[in-house]
Structures are given as structure tokens and as C-alpha cells.
Design a protein around this motif. Sequence first.
Motif, short mmCIF file in Angstrom:
data_model
loop_
_atom_site.label_atom_id
_atom_site.label_comp_id
_atom_site.label_asym_id
_atom_site.label_seq_id
_atom_site.Cartn_x
_atom_site.Cartn_y
_atom_site.Cartn_z
N GLU A 1 0.72 -1.22 0.13
CA GLU A 1 0.21 -0.02 -0.15
C GLU A 1 0.99 1.35 -0.09
O GLU A 1 0.77 2.12 -0.74
CB GLU A 1 -1.00 0.07 1.12
CG GLU A 1 -1.86 -1.21 1.26
CD GLU A 1 -2.99 -1.06 0.04
OE1 GLU A 1 -3.10 -0.12 -0.38
OE2 GLU A 1 -3.63 -2.20 0.13
N ASN B 1 -5.93 -5.17 8.10
CA ASN B 1 -7.00 -5.70 7.06
C ASN B 1 -6.42 -6.67 5.88
O ASN B 1 -7.39 -7.66 5.93
CB ASN B 1 -7.41 -4.57 6.05
CG ASN B 1 -8.30 -3.48 7.11
OD1 ASN B 1 -8.83 -3.72 8.19
ND2 ASN B 1 -8.36 -2.19 6.35
N TRP B 2 -5.24 -6.59 5.73
CA TRP B 2 -4.68 -7.61 4.87
C TRP B 2 -4.61 -9.06 5.53
O TRP B 2 -4.92 -10.06 4.95
CB TRP B 2 -3.38 -7.26 4.34
CG TRP B 2 -3.60 -6.24 2.86
CD1 TRP B 2 -3.15 -5.03 2.78
CD2 TRP B 2 -3.76 -6.87 1.59
NE1 TRP B 2 -3.43 -4.66 1.58
CE2 TRP B 2 -3.78 -5.64 0.72
CE3 TRP B 2 -4.12 -8.14 1.02
CZ2 TRP B 2 -4.11 -5.75 -0.56
CZ3 TRP B 2 -4.41 -8.03 0.02
CH2 TRP B 2 -4.56 -6.86 -1.10
N VAL C 1 -8.40 -10.55 5.65
CA VAL C 1 -8.74 -10.67 4.41
C VAL C 1 -8.00 -12.23 3.84
O VAL C 1 -8.91 -13.13 3.68
CB VAL C 1 -8.74 -9.60 3.36
CG1 VAL C 1 -8.95 -10.27 1.97
CG2 VAL C 1 -9.70 -8.48 3.49
N THR D 1 -10.61 -10.97 -4.59
CA THR D 1 -10.83 -10.03 -5.61
C THR D 1 -12.13 -9.71 -5.89
O THR D 1 -12.60 -8.39 -5.82
CB THR D 1 -10.06 -10.50 -7.04
OG1 THR D 1 -8.67 -10.93 -6.71
CG2 THR D 1 -10.17 -9.47 -7.85
N ASP E 1 -12.85 -7.30 -3.06
CA ASP E 1 -12.59 -6.06 -3.27
C ASP E 1 -13.61 -5.42 -4.39
O ASP E 1 -13.61 -4.20 -4.27
CB ASP E 1 -11.03 -5.92 -3.88
CG ASP E 1 -10.71 -4.65 -3.85
OD1 ASP E 1 -10.51 -3.67 -3.05
OD2 ASP E 1 -10.17 -4.17 -5.25
N ILE F 1 -16.03 -4.03 -2.07
CA ILE F 1 -15.69 -3.03 -1.38
C ILE F 1 -15.32 -1.84 -1.91
O ILE F 1 -15.79 -0.55 -1.30
CB ILE F 1 -14.52 -3.53 -0.61
CG1 ILE F 1 -14.70 -4.73 0.61
CG2 ILE F 1 -13.54 -2.25 -0.03
CD1 ILE F 1 -13.40 -5.31 1.27
N GLU F 2 -14.57 -1.50 -3.09
CA GLU F 2 -14.27 -0.49 -3.63
C GLU F 2 -15.35 0.84 -3.65
O GLU F 2 -14.99 1.81 -3.11
CB GLU F 2 -13.71 -0.77 -5.07
CG GLU F 2 -12.50 -1.27 -4.99
CD GLU F 2 -11.16 -0.64 -4.54
OE1 GLU F 2 -11.46 0.48 -4.58
OE2 GLU F 2 -10.49 -1.19 -4.29
N ASN G 1 -6.00 -2.37 -10.32
CA ASN G 1 -6.48 -2.68 -8.93
C ASN G 1 -6.95 -3.78 -8.95
O ASN G 1 -6.25 -4.55 -8.00
CB ASN G 1 -7.43 -1.46 -8.65
CG ASN G 1 -7.98 -1.86 -7.18
OD1 ASN G 1 -6.95 -1.78 -6.22
ND2 ASN G 1 -9.07 -2.20 -7.10
N TYR G 2 -7.73 -4.33 -9.60
CA TYR G 2 -8.14 -5.90 -9.64
C TYR G 2 -7.09 -6.93 -9.75
O TYR G 2 -6.86 -8.06 -9.20
CB TYR G 2 -9.49 -6.11 -10.29
CG TYR G 2 -10.55 -5.06 -9.86
CD1 TYR G 2 -10.93 -5.37 -8.39
CD2 TYR G 2 -11.20 -4.17 -10.76
CE1 TYR G 2 -12.12 -4.30 -8.05
CE2 TYR G 2 -11.97 -3.26 -10.22
CZ TYR G 2 -12.60 -3.31 -8.99
OH TYR G 2 -13.42 -2.28 -8.63
N TRP H 1 -4.52 -6.77 -6.79
CA TRP H 1 -5.16 -7.53 -5.69
C TRP H 1 -5.38 -8.95 -6.01
O TRP H 1 -4.75 -9.84 -5.03
CB TRP H 1 -6.88 -7.11 -5.40
CG TRP H 1 -7.11 -6.20 -4.68
CD1 TRP H 1 -6.61 -4.78 -4.92
CD2 TRP H 1 -7.70 -6.23 -3.23
NE1 TRP H 1 -7.02 -3.91 -3.66
CE2 TRP H 1 -7.67 -4.88 -2.79
CE3 TRP H 1 -8.09 -7.13 -2.74
CZ2 TRP H 1 -8.14 -4.73 -1.33
CZ3 TRP H 1 -8.66 -6.99 -1.17
CH2 TRP H 1 -8.50 -5.59 -0.77
N SER I 1 -2.97 -11.14 -3.46
CA SER I 1 -3.55 -12.08 -2.52
C SER I 1 -3.15 -13.55 -2.97
O SER I 1 -2.85 -14.40 -2.19
CB SER I 1 -5.13 -12.05 -2.79
OG SER I 1 -5.40 -11.88 -3.96
#
Length: 169
Positions: free
Chosen positions: A31, A64-65, A68, A96, A99, A102-103, A123-124, A127, A131
Amino acid sequence: MLFLMIFSQPEKNSSFYIFLVITYIAGYTIELIGVHTGMIFGEYSYGSTLGLKLMEIPLMIGVNWILVIYSAGMLVKSIGIKNTVLAAAVGSTFVTLLDFVIEPVAIRFDYWSWKTYDIPPQNYVAWYLFSFALLYLFMHLPFKKHNPAAPVLFITQFLFFLILLIMDN
């Protein structure tokens, strides 16, 4: 939730704690790089909702990471996927998708915002790849992968953000 997941983790060993530390540091670091370069997830910045920040990144983001990845990993293990690569692939698909719901909610509640309103496809992809790497680590580290609370947490998070997303539209 982090304390609940740690408390409910059976047979905690050094590998479990290594997972927590690596995931926190990796999550915070990706991040940090992402916000300051725009090259990983796209150009974004954090709002005030996630609390205290260090170098413009909320300290909570590493937590958070952990939540998840841990809950997705336990969900995958609970459905019986034994192959490590397949488990990481399925788990990163779940992450994903999480996310994805969430976004829009995160933007609305000032968790973070994008330079443009559109969420960049990278972004996806990021992710999924990030992940996948963390879930692969999760699957490989030798600690007990049975925590009935963790899949419930993942599903609850997904439903929570999905409901907020639906209510906002």
C-alpha cells in the motif's frame, strides 16, 4: 476481529505468527508503494476513516490484509481444496471479488479515493496477484488450517459490503 481470529486459531505456532507478521508488513508495504507511485493498484490516496496513518498509509491496513487473507485461506481450506496452487487461485478469486464489492463502498465512506472516479482495472489484477502470493504463503506455512470463525468472517465481510453497495444504488 484480529483478536478473535488469533484467539480462535488452534495450536498457534511460530509459523502462524510468521504468517501474521509477513502479511502485515507485506500489506502495509504494498500500500505504501502503491500510494506513493500509483504503479501497483492505480493512483489513490487514503481518507481518514481507517484511522492513524504513517507515511500516508493507515496502520490498520496491514490488519485488514491479515483478516482478508487469513479468512479467505480458511474458507478455501474449509471447502476442501488441497492443491496449494489451486487453493491460492480460488482464494485470490474470492479476495478479488470481495474487493470488487468493497471499492464503491470504500470510496463513499472515505476509506480511500481514486484520482479519477473510475477504479482502474489494474487494481483488481494487483489484488488478485498479491493475494495469490499471500495465500500461497498461507497454504505453505505449517500451522493448523482449521478455524470455523474465519470463513464466517470472510462471508460476513462480503455480505456487509454487498448490502451497503446495493443500498447505495
